[in-house]
Design a protein around this motif. Structure first.
Motif: not given
Length: 280
Positions: A142-144, A120-123, A226-229
């Motif tokens: 930039k897209k994540a 839900s947080k990565q829409s 919205h980048y996530l490692q």
């Protein structure tokens, strides 16, 4: 020698009043109004010039900087490693698998940490092509890439709400620190070893502890909001004969020639060490 005669108090006060303001020539503190005006004008122009020079110098310097990317990034060429949960005092995990209270904080920390990875947080995140660097230099926004929690297998917290702590197979999440513009070469992966052989079996999620190249490079917080490692879950299956024993674990980055994992000056550069002790 005769001492000079002391002036009367009234005479001293009269002279002081005359120094503060002399009505005969209109002097105030020994200067006329014109003299004071010239002095104030001089300092006004002088300090105004200094302020303008400082402002102009700062403006010129700021024109050379980017609000998105640091200008100098050569001092940190390789990322460090961090883990979650991170104990408050030191990188040491102590818990009793039969006592939920002993590992409750670890479980709570992992749940909170993984909240940002929930679907839900990565829409706004997208599915990227695996195994390839995701260059976006010619794109303004930039897209994540999406990171699916299913990649963490038994350490995702979906099937086992205690992340293995109740079963004696605790999970520790390992991540690389963010470095803007970093492009790992080869097939980077997390590899962990125990100093005490036979005391623990180590499993990885994703398999072999691989870190996919599609999550690189990182473009900075403002451009890559919205980048996530990417994460690697390390599951430690503690041998039943090794309970009550302190087990030292060290994890390193391997498989990428441009990522360092040995530096005597920085013990977290490309590696991290922690200890686990389980009772039952």
């Amino acid at each position: 020698m005769s001492k000079e005669a002391k002036k009367p108090f009234r005479q001293s006060m009269a002279e002081w009043r005359q120094f503060v303001y002399n009505p005969n020539n209109g002097e105030f503190l020994g200067r006329t109004a014109k003299s004071w005006g010239l002095i104030l004008l001089f300092y006004l122009v002088f300090y105004g010039f200094l302020a303008a020079l400082f402002t102009f110098t700062m403006w010129v310097m700021l024109q050379t900087l980017s609000s998105d990317i640091p200008k100098y990034r050569d001092r940190i060429s390789s990322p460090g490693l961090m883990i979650s949960p991170k104990p408050d005092t030191a990188l040491e995990f102590y818990f009793n698998k039969s006592d939920a209270r002993s590992y409750a904080e670890y479980v709570s920390t992992l749940r909170k940490f993984l909240e940002s990875y929930d679907d839900s947080k990565q829409s706004q995140n997208i599915n990227c092509t695996r195994g390839r660097i995701f260059d976006q230099n010619d794109v303004a926004v930039k897209k994540a890439c999406r990171f699916n929690l299913s990649e963490l297998g038994q350490c995702s917290g979906k099937e086992d709400k205690t992340f293995g702590y109740s079963k004696g197979t605790p999970c520790v999440l390992v991540k690389m620190n963010r470095i803007i513009g970093l492009k790992p070469e080869g097939e980077p992966r997390i590899y962990c070893t125990s100093k005490e052989e036979g005391m623990v079996e180590i499993n990885y999620f994703p398999p072999e502890g691989l870190i996919d190249l599609m999550y690189f490079p990182y473009y900075g917080k403002s451009l890559h909001a919205h980048y996530l490692q990417p994460l690697v879950a390390v599951q430690l299956a503690v041998n039943s004969n090794s309970t009550k024993e302190e087990i030292a674990i060290e994890c390193k980055i391997l498989g990428s020639p441009n990522l360092k994992n040995e530096d005597d000056r920085d013990k977290f550069l490309g590696r991290i060490a922690f200890k686990v002790q389980m009772t039952e």
